[in-house]
Design a protein around this motif. Structure first.
Motif, PDB file in Angstrom:
ATOM      1  N   MET A  90      37.361  -5.910  27.521  1.00  0.00           N
ATOM      2  CA  MET A  90      36.837  -6.588  26.379  1.00  0.00           C
ATOM      3  C   MET A  90      36.780  -7.934  26.412  1.00  0.00           C
ATOM      4  O   MET A  90      37.974  -8.435  26.184  1.00  0.00           O
ATOM      5  N   GLU A  91      35.646  -8.644  26.272  1.00  0.00           N
ATOM      6  CA  GLU A  91      35.783 -10.239  26.306  1.00  0.00           C
ATOM      7  C   GLU A  91      35.678 -10.463  24.799  1.00  0.00           C
ATOM      8  O   GLU A  91      34.568 -10.321  24.561  1.00  0.00           O
ATOM      9  N   ILE A  92      36.539 -11.583  24.303  1.00  0.00           N
ATOM     10  CA  ILE A  92      36.331 -11.896  22.866  1.00  0.00           C
ATOM     11  C   ILE A  92      35.850 -13.436  22.995  1.00  0.00           C
ATOM     12  O   ILE A  92      36.666 -14.281  23.488  1.00  0.00           O
ATOM     13  N   LYS A  93      34.840 -13.903  22.587  1.00  0.00           N
ATOM     14  CA  LYS A  93      34.681 -15.231  22.421  1.00  0.00           C
ATOM     15  C   LYS A  93      34.216 -15.718  20.781  1.00  0.00           C
ATOM     16  O   LYS A  93      33.429 -15.035  20.116  1.00  0.00           O
ATOM     17  N   ILE A  94      35.017 -16.876  20.441  1.00  0.00           N
ATOM     18  CA  ILE A  94      35.023 -17.190  19.142  1.00  0.00           C
ATOM     19  C   ILE A  94      34.301 -18.740  19.008  1.00  0.00           C
ATOM     20  O   ILE A  94      34.890 -19.549  19.840  1.00  0.00           O
ATOM     21  N   GLN A  95      33.255 -18.705  18.419  1.00  0.00           N
ATOM     22  CA  GLN A  95      32.726 -20.170  18.115  1.00  0.00           C
ATOM     23  C   GLN A  95      32.929 -20.380  16.616  1.00  0.00           C
ATOM     24  O   GLN A  95      32.371 -19.676  15.800  1.00  0.00           O
ATOM     25  N   SER A  96      33.403 -21.794  16.465  1.00  0.00           N
ATOM     26  CA  SER A  96      33.160 -22.098  15.364  1.00  0.00           C
ATOM     27  C   SER A  96      32.460 -23.435  15.108  1.00  0.00           C
ATOM     28  O   SER A  96      32.711 -24.481  15.794  1.00  0.00           O
ATOM     29  N   ILE A  97      31.486 -23.331  14.118  1.00  0.00           N
ATOM     30  CA  ILE A  97      30.375 -24.360  14.327  1.00  0.00           C
ATOM     31  C   ILE A  97      30.494 -25.172  12.803  1.00  0.00           C
ATOM     32  O   ILE A  97      30.838 -24.655  11.822  1.00  0.00           O
ATOM     33  N   HIS A  98      30.548 -26.491  13.014  1.00  0.00           N
ATOM     34  CA  HIS A  98      30.820 -27.461  12.009  1.00  0.00           C
ATOM     35  C   HIS A  98      32.447 -27.621  11.641  1.00  0.00           C
ATOM     36  O   HIS A  98      32.505 -28.168  10.577  1.00  0.00           O
ATOM     37  N   PHE A  99      33.281 -26.947  12.182  1.00  0.00           N
ATOM     38  CA  PHE A  99      34.697 -27.072  12.086  1.00  0.00           C
ATOM     39  C   PHE A  99      35.593 -26.762  12.987  1.00  0.00           C
ATOM     40  O   PHE A  99      35.119 -25.975  13.854  1.00  0.00           O
ATOM     41  N   ASP A 100      36.566 -26.541  12.975  1.00  0.00           N
ATOM     42  CA  ASP A 100      37.707 -26.172  13.727  1.00  0.00           C
ATOM     43  C   ASP A 100      38.438 -25.101  13.363  1.00  0.00           C
ATOM     44  O   ASP A 100      39.001 -25.191  12.255  1.00  0.00           O
ATOM     45  N   ALA A 101      38.304 -23.937  14.007  1.00  0.00           N
ATOM     46  CA  ALA A 101      39.182 -22.846  13.793  1.00  0.00           C
ATOM     47  C   ALA A 101      40.388 -22.811  13.903  1.00  0.00           C
ATOM     48  O   ALA A 101      40.865 -23.211  14.988  1.00  0.00           O
ATOM     49  N   THR A 102      41.520 -22.530  13.143  1.00  0.00           N
ATOM     50  CA  THR A 102      42.868 -22.461  13.302  1.00  0.00           C
ATOM     51  C   THR A 102      43.278 -21.377  14.029  1.00  0.00           C
ATOM     52  O   THR A 102      42.466 -20.399  14.417  1.00  0.00           O
ATOM     53  N   GLU A 103      44.496 -21.712  14.666  1.00  0.00           N
ATOM     54  CA  GLU A 103      45.249 -20.641  15.680  1.00  0.00           C
ATOM     55  C   GLU A 103      45.275 -19.232  14.966  1.00  0.00           C
ATOM     56  O   GLU A 103      45.159 -18.134  15.362  1.00  0.00           O
ATOM     57  N   LYS A 104      45.676 -19.429  13.662  1.00  0.00           N
ATOM     58  CA  LYS A 104      45.914 -18.165  12.785  1.00  0.00           C
ATOM     59  C   LYS A 104      44.678 -17.447  12.564  1.00  0.00           C
ATOM     60  O   LYS A 104      44.614 -16.092  12.434  1.00  0.00           O
ATOM     61  N   LEU A 105      43.485 -18.234  12.177  1.00  0.00           N
ATOM     62  CA  LEU A 105      42.036 -17.550  11.968  1.00  0.00           C
ATOM     63  C   LEU A 105      41.588 -16.882  13.092  1.00  0.00           C
ATOM     64  O   LEU A 105      41.273 -15.680  13.437  1.00  0.00           O
ATOM     65  N   GLN A 106      41.946 -17.432  14.283  1.00  0.00           N
ATOM     66  CA  GLN A 106      41.689 -16.938  15.589  1.00  0.00           C
ATOM     67  C   GLN A 106      42.282 -15.758  15.994  1.00  0.00           C
ATOM     68  O   GLN A 106      41.894 -14.684  16.351  1.00  0.00           O
ATOM     69  N   ALA A 107      43.829 -15.651  15.857  1.00  0.00           N
ATOM     70  CA  ALA A 107      44.497 -14.601  15.842  1.00  0.00           C
ATOM     71  C   ALA A 107      43.984 -13.246  14.941  1.00  0.00           C
ATOM     72  O   ALA A 107      43.989 -12.466  15.569  1.00  0.00           O
ATOM     73  N   PHE A 108      43.582 -13.481  13.886  1.00  0.00           N
ATOM     74  CA  PHE A 108      43.119 -12.546  12.974  1.00  0.00           C
ATOM     75  C   PHE A 108      41.893 -12.307  13.267  1.00  0.00           C
ATOM     76  O   PHE A 108      41.593 -10.876  13.306  1.00  0.00           O
ATOM     77  N   ILE A 109      40.978 -12.742  13.897  1.00  0.00           N
ATOM     78  CA  ILE A 109      39.829 -12.381  14.236  1.00  0.00           C
ATOM     79  C   ILE A 109      39.886 -11.439  15.542  1.00  0.00           C
ATOM     80  O   ILE A 109      39.474 -10.350  15.819  1.00  0.00           O
ATOM     81  N   GLU A 110      40.708 -11.880  16.574  1.00  0.00           N
ATOM     82  CA  GLU A 110      41.147 -11.221  17.669  1.00  0.00           C
ATOM     83  C   GLU A 110      41.577  -9.656  17.367  1.00  0.00           C
ATOM     84  O   GLU A 110      41.140  -8.748  17.920  1.00  0.00           O
ATOM     85  N   LYS A 111      42.554  -9.793  16.380  1.00  0.00           N
ATOM     86  CA  LYS A 111      43.190  -8.509  15.929  1.00  0.00           C
ATOM     87  C   LYS A 111      42.182  -7.625  15.298  1.00  0.00           C
ATOM     88  O   LYS A 111      42.292  -6.250  15.644  1.00  0.00           O
ATOM     89  N   LYS A 112      41.339  -8.107  14.196  1.00  0.00           N
ATOM     90  CA  LYS A 112      40.238  -7.228  14.077  1.00  0.00           C
ATOM     91  C   LYS A 112      39.255  -6.761  14.996  1.00  0.00           C
ATOM     92  O   LYS A 112      39.051  -5.573  14.982  1.00  0.00           O
ATOM     93  N   VAL A 113      38.899  -7.579  15.637  1.00  0.00           N
ATOM     94  CA  VAL A 113      37.729  -7.284  16.674  1.00  0.00           C
ATOM     95  C   VAL A 113      38.343  -6.337  17.659  1.00  0.00           C
ATOM     96  O   VAL A 113      37.558  -5.311  18.274  1.00  0.00           O
ATOM     97  N   ALA A 114      39.604  -6.331  18.110  1.00  0.00           N
ATOM     98  CA  ALA A 114      40.427  -5.247  18.971  1.00  0.00           C
ATOM     99  C   ALA A 114      39.985  -3.881  18.400  1.00  0.00           C
ATOM    100  O   ALA A 114      40.153  -3.052  19.275  1.00  0.00           O
TER     101      ALA A 114
END
Length: 99
Positions: A1-25
């Motif tokens: 499974m490929e996970i692609k995260i796009q943040s529009i008009h701001f930069d997503a933090t590492e912590k936020l990206q890790a949270f998203i990947e954990k949830k989406v998994a």
């Protein structure tokens, strides 16, 4: 499974990206054949409440399922999206099983 995260008009933090990947998994527990997941995070109108928009686009064999939620925080928005997507995946799985 490929996970692609796009943040529009701001930069997503590492912590936020890790949270998203954990949830989406966790979606893989509901439906195994997920090919790609795209997460879009957008700040709608800065300086107002309910201004974080999270959308989840899940590509499964034969179709793409989509969910979009607006909330106070991205974490909350992603949470809502994942919950809603689980329901969609469950329905899709039952539909495909019937054929």
């Amino acid at each position: 499974m490929e996970i692609k995260i796009q943040s529009i008009h701001f930069d997503a933090t590492e912590k936020l990206q890790a949270f998203i990947e954990k949830k989406v998994a966790k979606l893989e527990k509901t439906f195994e054949d997920i090919q790609k997941v795209e997460v879009q995070l957008k700040v709608v109108k800065p300086a107002t409440s309910q201004n974080k928009e999270a959308s989840l686009s899940v590509t499964v064999p034969g179709t793409t399922l989509f969910v979009e939620k607006i909330s106070d925080t991205f974490e909350e928005g992603v949470d809502l999206c994942v919950d809603s997507m689980k329901v969609q995946l469950q329905k899709f799985k039952e539909k495909t099983r019937n054929y």
